[in-house]
Write an enzyme that holds these catalytic residues in place. Structure first.
Site, mmCIF file in Angstrom:
data_model
loop_
_atom_site.group_PDB
_atom_site.id
_atom_site.type_symbol
_atom_site.label_atom_id
_atom_site.label_comp_id
_atom_site.label_asym_id
_atom_site.label_seq_id
_atom_site.Cartn_x
_atom_site.Cartn_y
_atom_site.Cartn_z
ATOM 1 N N LYS A 80 0.798 -1.036 0.092
ATOM 2 C CA LYS A 80 0.257 0.130 -0.010
ATOM 3 C C LYS A 80 0.927 1.355 0.135
ATOM 4 O O LYS A 80 2.128 1.192 0.430
ATOM 5 C CB LYS A 80 -0.752 -0.102 1.236
ATOM 6 C CG LYS A 80 -2.126 0.857 1.359
ATOM 7 C CD LYS A 80 -2.781 0.403 2.490
ATOM 8 C CE LYS A 80 -3.751 1.620 2.971
ATOM 9 N NZ LYS A 80 -4.600 1.313 4.081
ATOM 10 N N SER A 155 -9.417 1.017 3.441
ATOM 11 C CA SER A 155 -8.983 1.882 2.504
ATOM 12 C C SER A 155 -7.762 1.093 1.583
ATOM 13 O O SER A 155 -7.122 1.743 0.899
ATOM 14 C CB SER A 155 -8.127 2.838 3.332
ATOM 15 O OG SER A 155 -7.236 2.203 4.137
ATOM 16 N N SER A 179 -9.660 -1.718 7.399
ATOM 17 C CA SER A 179 -8.954 -1.310 5.905
ATOM 18 C C SER A 179 -8.320 -2.559 5.419
ATOM 19 O O SER A 179 -7.945 -2.558 4.024
ATOM 20 C CB SER A 179 -8.197 -0.212 6.112
ATOM 21 O OG SER A 179 -8.767 0.928 6.016
HETATM 22 N N1 GLN Z 1 -12.874 2.737 7.134
HETATM 23 C C1 GLN Z 1 -12.442 3.130 8.306
HETATM 24 C C2 GLN Z 1 -11.768 4.725 8.482
HETATM 25 O O1 GLN Z 1 -12.035 5.287 7.282
HETATM 26 C C3 GLN Z 1 -11.017 2.347 8.412
HETATM 27 C C4 GLN Z 1 -9.591 2.897 7.798
HETATM 28 C C5 GLN Z 1 -8.394 2.014 8.109
HETATM 29 O O2 GLN Z 1 -8.530 0.868 8.657
HETATM 30 N N2 GLN Z 1 -7.436 2.531 7.854
HETATM 31 O O3 GLN Z 1 -11.260 5.168 9.349
#
Ligand code: GLN
Length: 477
Positions: A80, A155, A179
């Site tokens: 990532k 994400s 994410s």
């Molecule tokens: N969807 C969650 C957020 O927007 C988790 C994001 C993540 O795990 N980086 O914060």
């Protein structure tokens, strides 16, 4: 050779050792898939072709001398774009990091290099890992390989799409609230959020440091475990990383162990797609037939997890993102004085969702509101953690859906922030509690979209998760 896109990491390693193909050939396959299908899906921000080919060539030379020792020898990987890899940009999918090129490798990258993996690219993501759909990227949305009108989840959407589309057998993402698991579920692959402290965060751009973890994604449970085993362990550059026993996971995964599974009733209420629950029920029946026990469990504070998560995550983000000021990293807008320059840089550099979180986070930390929001959230976080501690006195593993629904359409939730945040309702509790959790593909809803099943275990109980995943893989046939 079996079609490249179907090869597992274990098969690539075995094929290289047998001489069925060379590391350079495999690397070319991955690079051309990244440039073709990866481009269509918008899964990559940077393809690291130069370094990848150089590494693959060096591996081929070593192979000639009979040395194929690394645990990930010749396996093409993607990471990532919030994980630092020297000599290439790290963008976090944000405009504000334009031009930022780290001069060092993240510890996780260092370990992958030492294990002879070949990193072929940096994947697209929600800006600074804030999002559940990968639509919050300065570089545009990522498409789900299963259906290009759907989001891949977020994400770590680019990493999930790259694995699901067969570009790489393994990718790494990051987790703060789901994410890795949620995109894994949306794309029909495996995803692991390790125990907090299991993988060094050194070189991972910080979002919410008390929850951030790097996690692996793969198309089968063995590759998932292999990748975790290489990346984990104590690192003197990250004081939150922990020394713990990490055996050769893939070797210990085939067992006849009978587990006691807990089904937390709070995770099966309103708002969950009945098709998702049906799939979980079917898995439960299969496991019961295989001799595993199921008990009803209560995690009474889990329904508060989303509220608590978004207060704590935003508070920590507002502090962590203060460093992006136009001076220390990336992009700088010109203005008359220093404050005006800061303001203009941050205003032009950050996207909408990041701004929302910085503002909310600053608010919940401000004098007068700190006690009502941030402190309260920390107290409830402790109650959520204790619920898990109590549950694991009774059961080995907790089973829930990964997400209340299967993948939704691009654009469907982008203007409904609350609906988007609710995608993390089943994943955020594990981040708040610091425990490991895995998402396993477990069937489809009626129109064929993949569904993910989540298993959670006690801290450093990754082996149990891998064993249960491998068993399920076997009995499903
Ligand atoms: N969807 C969650 C957020 O927007 C988790 C994001 C993540 O795990 N980086 O914060």
């Amino acid at each position: 050779m079996k079609e490249y896109s179907k090869l597992s990491a274990a098969e690539i390693i075995a094929g290289l050792k047998k001489g069925s193909f060379s590391a350079v050939e495999i690397c070319h396959e991955a690079l051309s898939a990244a440039k073709n299908i990866g481009h269509k899906l918008n899964a990559f921000i940077t393809i690291t072709e130069g370094k990848a080919l150089e590494q693959a060539k060096a591996l081929d030379q070593r192979m000639e001398r009979g040395d194929t020792s690394g645990a990930l020898f010749g396996v093409p990987l993607a990471i990532k774009d919030n994980i630092c890899l020297s000599d290439y940009p790290t963008t976090c999918a944000s405009h504000i990091l334009d031009g930022f090129v780290p001069i060092y490798d993240a510890t996780c990258v260092q370990k992958l290099n030492e294990a002879d993996a070949v990193i072929i690219g940096k994947t697209n993501m929600d800006e600074f890992a804030m999002g559940s759909s990968n639509e919050n990227s300065y570089y545009g949305a990522v498409k789900n390989p299963f259906d290009n009108n759907l989001v891949p989840g977020g994400s770590s959407g680019g990493s999930a799409a790259a694995v699901a589309a067969g570009i790489v057998p393994i990718a790494f993402g990051s987790e703060t609230g789901g994410s890795v698991r949620q995109p894994a579920a949306f794309c029909g692959i495996y995803g692991l959020k390790p125990t907090y402290g299991a993988i060094s965060r050194y070189g991972l751009v910080a979002f919410a440091s008390s929850m951030d973890q790097i996690g692996s994604m793969a198309r089968n449970p063995y590759d998932l475990a292999l990748a975790f085993g290489v990346a984990c362990g104590r690192d003197s550059s990250d004081s939150t990383s922990v020394a713990f026993d990490h055996p050769n996971y893939p070797q210990l995964m085939t067992t006849n162990r009978k587990f006691t599974f807990g089904i937390p009733r709070e995770y099966f209420g309103d708002g969950i797609d009945p098709d998702v629950s049906r799939n979980i029920d079917e898995v439960k029946k299969l496991l019961q037939k295989d001799g595993h026990k199921f008990v009803d469990i209560s995690l009474p504070h889990s329904p508060l997890a989303i509220a608590v998560y978004y207060i704590i995550a935003d508070a920590e983000a507002s502090s962590n993102l203060a460093r992006f000021d136009g001076v220390r990293y990336g992009r700088r807008e010109k203005d008359e004085d220093l404050i005006a320059m800061y303001r203009k840089t941050r205003s032009a550099g950050f996207g909408m969702e990041v701004k929302r979180r910085v503002i909310l986070g600053t608010y919940v930390l401000s004098a007068g509101y700190y006690d009502a929001y941030y402190l309260k959230a920390q107290q409830v976080r402790e109650l959520i953690r204790r619920d898990f501690e109590n549950a694991f006195q009774e059961v080995d593993i907790l089973m829930t859906p990964t997400s209340p629904t299967a993948a939704f359409r691009i654009g469907e939730k982008i203007s409904d922030t609350l609906a988007m945040y609710l995608s993390d309702i089943f994943t955020a509790p594990a981040n708040l509690a610091g425990i490991p959790a895995i998402s396993i593909p477990c069937g489809t809803v009626s129109d064929g979209r993949p569904v993910g099943l989540q298993l959670m275990a006690t801290a450093f109980g990754e082996l149990s998760l891998f064993q249960a995943a491998a068993r399920l893989d076997k009995i499903k046939g």
